[in-house]
Design a protein around this motif. Structure first.
Motif, PDB file in Angstrom:
ATOM      1  N   ARG A  76      -9.980  -5.671   7.644  1.00 48.09           N
ATOM      2  CA  ARG A  76      -9.796  -6.962   8.277  1.00 48.09           C
ATOM      3  C   ARG A  76      -9.633  -6.797   9.784  1.00 48.09           C
ATOM      4  NH1 ARG A  76      -4.542 -10.307   8.524  1.00 48.09           N
ATOM      5  NH2 ARG A  76      -4.098  -8.259   9.371  1.00 48.09           N
ATOM      6  N   LYS A  77      -9.010  -5.669  10.132  1.00 46.23           N
ATOM      7  CA  LYS A  77      -8.711  -5.380  11.521  1.00 46.23           C
ATOM      8  C   LYS A  77      -9.995  -5.056  12.288  1.00 46.23           C
ATOM      9  CE  LYS A  77      -5.400  -2.541  14.018  1.00 46.23           C
ATOM     10  NZ  LYS A  77      -4.492  -1.407  13.885  1.00 46.23           N
ATOM     11  N   TYR A  98      -5.485  -3.056  -1.367  1.00 46.77           N
ATOM     12  CA  TYR A  98      -4.892  -3.987  -0.395  1.00 46.77           C
ATOM     13  C   TYR A  98      -4.788  -3.320   0.984  1.00 46.77           C
ATOM     14  CZ  TYR A  98      -1.864  -7.696   1.398  1.00 46.77           C
ATOM     15  OH  TYR A  98      -1.328  -8.730   2.129  1.00 46.77           O
ATOM     16  N   LEU A 131       8.022  -5.417   3.085  1.00 46.38           N
ATOM     17  CA  LEU A 131       8.267  -4.027   2.719  1.00 46.38           C
ATOM     18  C   LEU A 131       7.115  -3.160   3.208  1.00 46.38           C
ATOM     19  CD1 LEU A 131       9.734  -4.322  -0.874  1.00 46.38           C
ATOM     20  CD2 LEU A 131      10.827  -4.667   1.347  1.00 46.38           C
ATOM     21  N   ILE A 147       4.402  -0.967   2.794  1.00 44.46           N
ATOM     22  CA  ILE A 147       3.574  -0.676   1.616  1.00 44.46           C
ATOM     23  C   ILE A 147       3.438   0.837   1.414  1.00 44.46           C
ATOM     24  CG2 ILE A 147       1.282  -1.008   0.571  1.00 44.46           C
ATOM     25  CD1 ILE A 147       1.121  -3.629   2.272  1.00 44.46           C
TER      26      ILE A 147
HETATM   27  N1  CO8 Z   1       3.352  -2.071   5.193  1.00 44.97           N
HETATM   28  C1  CO8 Z   1       2.746  -1.041   5.793  1.00 44.97           C
HETATM   29  N2  CO8 Z   1       1.837  -1.173   6.779  1.00 44.97           N
HETATM   30  C2  CO8 Z   1       1.535  -2.422   7.177  1.00 44.97           C
HETATM   31  C3  CO8 Z   1       2.123  -3.553   6.590  1.00 44.97           C
HETATM   32  C4  CO8 Z   1       3.074  -3.343   5.549  1.00 44.97           C
HETATM   33  N3  CO8 Z   1       3.691  -4.357   4.940  1.00 44.97           N
HETATM   34  N4  CO8 Z   1       1.630  -4.651   7.187  1.00 44.97           N
HETATM   35  C5  CO8 Z   1       0.757  -4.237   8.113  1.00 44.97           C
HETATM   36  N5  CO8 Z   1       0.684  -2.888   8.129  1.00 44.97           N
HETATM   37  C6  CO8 Z   1      -0.107  -2.036   9.023  1.00 44.97           C
HETATM   38  C7  CO8 Z   1      -1.588  -2.364   9.001  1.00 44.97           C
HETATM   39  O1  CO8 Z   1      -2.221  -1.702   7.935  1.00 44.97           O
HETATM   40  C8  CO8 Z   1      -2.028  -1.867  10.340  1.00 44.97           C
HETATM   41  O2  CO8 Z   1      -2.124  -0.467  10.257  1.00 44.97           O
HETATM   42  P1  CO8 Z   1      -3.209   0.347  11.154  1.00 44.97           P
HETATM   43  O3  CO8 Z   1      -2.873   0.033  12.570  1.00 44.97           O
HETATM   44  O4  CO8 Z   1      -2.995   1.760  10.772  1.00 44.97           O
HETATM   45  O5  CO8 Z   1      -4.562  -0.189  10.744  1.00 44.97           O
HETATM   46  C9  CO8 Z   1      -0.845  -2.183  11.247  1.00 44.97           C
HETATM   47  O6  CO8 Z   1       0.285  -2.307  10.359  1.00 44.97           O
HETATM   48  C10 CO8 Z   1      -0.985  -3.463  12.033  1.00 44.97           C
HETATM   49  O7  CO8 Z   1      -1.318  -4.522  11.140  1.00 44.97           O
HETATM   50  P2  CO8 Z   1      -2.374  -5.669  11.514  1.00 44.97           P
HETATM   51  O8  CO8 Z   1      -3.453  -5.105  12.354  1.00 44.97           O
HETATM   52  O9  CO8 Z   1      -2.748  -6.333  10.247  1.00 44.97           O
HETATM   53  O10 CO8 Z   1      -1.441  -6.600  12.416  1.00 44.97           O
HETATM   54  P3  CO8 Z   1      -1.640  -8.189  12.689  1.00 44.97           P
HETATM   55  O11 CO8 Z   1      -0.720  -8.502  13.825  1.00 44.97           O
HETATM   56  O12 CO8 Z   1      -3.072  -8.540  12.789  1.00 44.97           O
HETATM   57  O13 CO8 Z   1      -1.096  -8.902  11.349  1.00 44.97           O
HETATM   58  C11 CO8 Z   1       0.454  -9.211   9.543  1.00 44.97           C
HETATM   59  C12 CO8 Z   1       0.254  -8.811  11.018  1.00 44.97           C
HETATM   60  C13 CO8 Z   1       0.150 -10.705   9.375  1.00 44.97           C
HETATM   61  C14 CO8 Z   1       1.891  -8.911   9.191  1.00 44.97           C
HETATM   62  C15 CO8 Z   1      -0.535  -8.401   8.673  1.00 44.97           C
HETATM   63  O14 CO8 Z   1      -0.408  -7.027   9.023  1.00 44.97           O
HETATM   64  C16 CO8 Z   1      -0.308  -8.512   7.190  1.00 44.97           C
HETATM   65  O15 CO8 Z   1      -0.650  -9.499   6.579  1.00 44.97           O
HETATM   66  N6  CO8 Z   1       0.283  -7.449   6.581  1.00 44.97           N
HETATM   67  C17 CO8 Z   1       0.495  -7.372   5.165  1.00 44.97           C
HETATM   68  C18 CO8 Z   1       1.765  -8.051   4.815  1.00 44.97           C
HETATM   69  C19 CO8 Z   1       2.032  -8.002   3.339  1.00 44.97           C
HETATM   70  O16 CO8 Z   1       1.249  -8.415   2.505  1.00 44.97           O
HETATM   71  N7  CO8 Z   1       3.207  -7.473   2.984  1.00 44.97           N
HETATM   72  C20 CO8 Z   1       3.624  -7.389   1.646  1.00 44.97           C
HETATM   73  C21 CO8 Z   1       4.476  -6.174   1.436  1.00 44.97           C
HETATM   74  S1  CO8 Z   1       5.131  -6.157  -0.221  1.00 44.97           S
HETATM   75  C22 CO8 Z   1       6.701  -6.801  -0.095  1.00 44.97           C
HETATM   76  O17 CO8 Z   1       7.206  -7.014   0.964  1.00 44.97           O
HETATM   77  C23 CO8 Z   1       7.509  -7.120  -1.333  1.00 44.97           C
HETATM   78  C24 CO8 Z   1       7.172  -6.221  -2.455  1.00 44.97           C
HETATM   79  C25 CO8 Z   1       8.046  -6.446  -3.678  1.00 44.97           C
HETATM   80  C26 CO8 Z   1       7.828  -5.286  -4.656  1.00 44.97           C
HETATM   81  C27 CO8 Z   1       7.811  -5.693  -6.081  1.00 44.97           C
HETATM   82  C28 CO8 Z   1       7.152  -4.638  -6.944  1.00 44.97           C
HETATM   83  C29 CO8 Z   1       7.580  -4.716  -8.395  1.00 44.97           C
END
Ligand code: CO8
Length: 260
Positions: free
Chosen positions: A258-259, A251, A66, A68
């Protein structure tokens, strides 16, 4: 026609390949979820389409889950609209009459993992850099009951209990071991293996396979169907709490650091 979802439907095989291309990481925003739903519904209504393969057009990431930013600093109304779309995506995919295969060609945390769990079969790239799992607790949020149910249906109660509390992100080898994915293949063979596997699924008469799938999944689907409104209320109440917003903010900060 949309830019974020690319669908290639092959009449000769009756199989559609849906490629997610929402840069940078295929995060599931309201807009993107809506596009996914529209495309899945179209294929669902097309009786000549019997199989769906879901994959990513982005390198290294299947889906970051999702978006964030859809849960951070948004109004309750907007959060409710977003959550309804998340429910819709899950309902459409988990109850699909098509045979569905996730071709997981990159990392697949949280909502990305959920999406692949809705499929009938999961094939993941055997690259130790990739991870998959329901890591919600790491963000200070809680996987809803139907995320949990979907995981329990796939890997059982004990594995889910450990995974959800600890927010475990599994390597492909670990994911295979617990049954979170069904098969690992070299990165460049994920899609071709999915195609080959699909022909096995489509060798089964549709009606028998569909009724069986429905029998297995209906109790889980009904549980959300009969609680959609309260699930939305619950989500909005939880996600708009100050303490939860603070965790999400930290987070996001961590992702950026981390980036760097
Ligand atoms: N949402 C929004 N932005 C994101 C997300 C995300 N899920 N994931 C990554 N981004 C952004 C990063 O912040 C970064 O932004 P910027 O370029 O502005 O710095 C950009 O995307 C690129 O990310 P990375 O540099 O980290 O890219 P990598 O290729 O190195 O890594 C990953 C890719 C492994 C996907 C890594 O980005 C990561 O771990 N992201 C977080 C994933 C995560 O934890 N997602 C959980 C989302 S919550 C969910 O899905 C369920 C929620 C259920 C809700 C229940 C509530 C009651």
């Amino acid at each position: 026609t949309s830019q974020k979802i690319q669908v290639d439907f092959d009449q000769s095989t009756s199989v559609a390949v849906m490629r997610m291309q929402n840069p940078p990481v295929n995060s599931l925003s309201l807009e993107f979820l809506t596009e996914i739903c529209i495309n899945v519904e179209k294929l669902e209504m097309d009786k000549s389409c019997r199989g769906l393969i879901i994959t990513s057009d982005r390198p290294k990431v299947f889906s970051a889950g999702l978006d964030i930013l859809e849960m951070y600093g948004k109004t309750p109304e907007r959060c409710a609209e977003f959550w309804k779309a998340v429910q819709e995506m899950w309902l459409k995919l988990y109850s699909s009459n098509m045979a569905t295969i996730a071709a997981i060609n990159g990392s697949s945390p949280a909502g990305g993992c959920l999406m692949s769990l809705t499929c009938d079969y999961r094939i993941m790239a055997d690259n130790p850099r990739y991870t998959i799992g329901l890591n919600e607790t790491l963000l200070g949020i809680v996987a809803p009951f139907w995320f949990k149910d979907t995981m329990v249906n796939t890997v059982g109660n004990r594995t889910t209990e450990l995974a959800l509390q600890l927010g475990l992100l599994y390597s492909p080898a670990e994911a295979l071991k617990v049954g979170l994915v069904d098969q690992l293949v070299p990165e460049d063979q994920v899609l071709t293996t999915a195609m080959k596997t699909m022909s096995k699924w489509l060798a089964i008469p549709d009606h028998a396979r569909q009724i069986t799938k429905s029998m297995m999944r209906k109790p889980t689907i009904d549980r959300l169907m009969s609680n959609r409104e309260s699930d939305i209320k619950n989500f909005v109440g939880f996600i708009t709490k100050g303490s939860v917003q603070k965790s999400l903010g930290m987070y996001l900060e961590m992702l950026k650091k981390r980036k760097a």
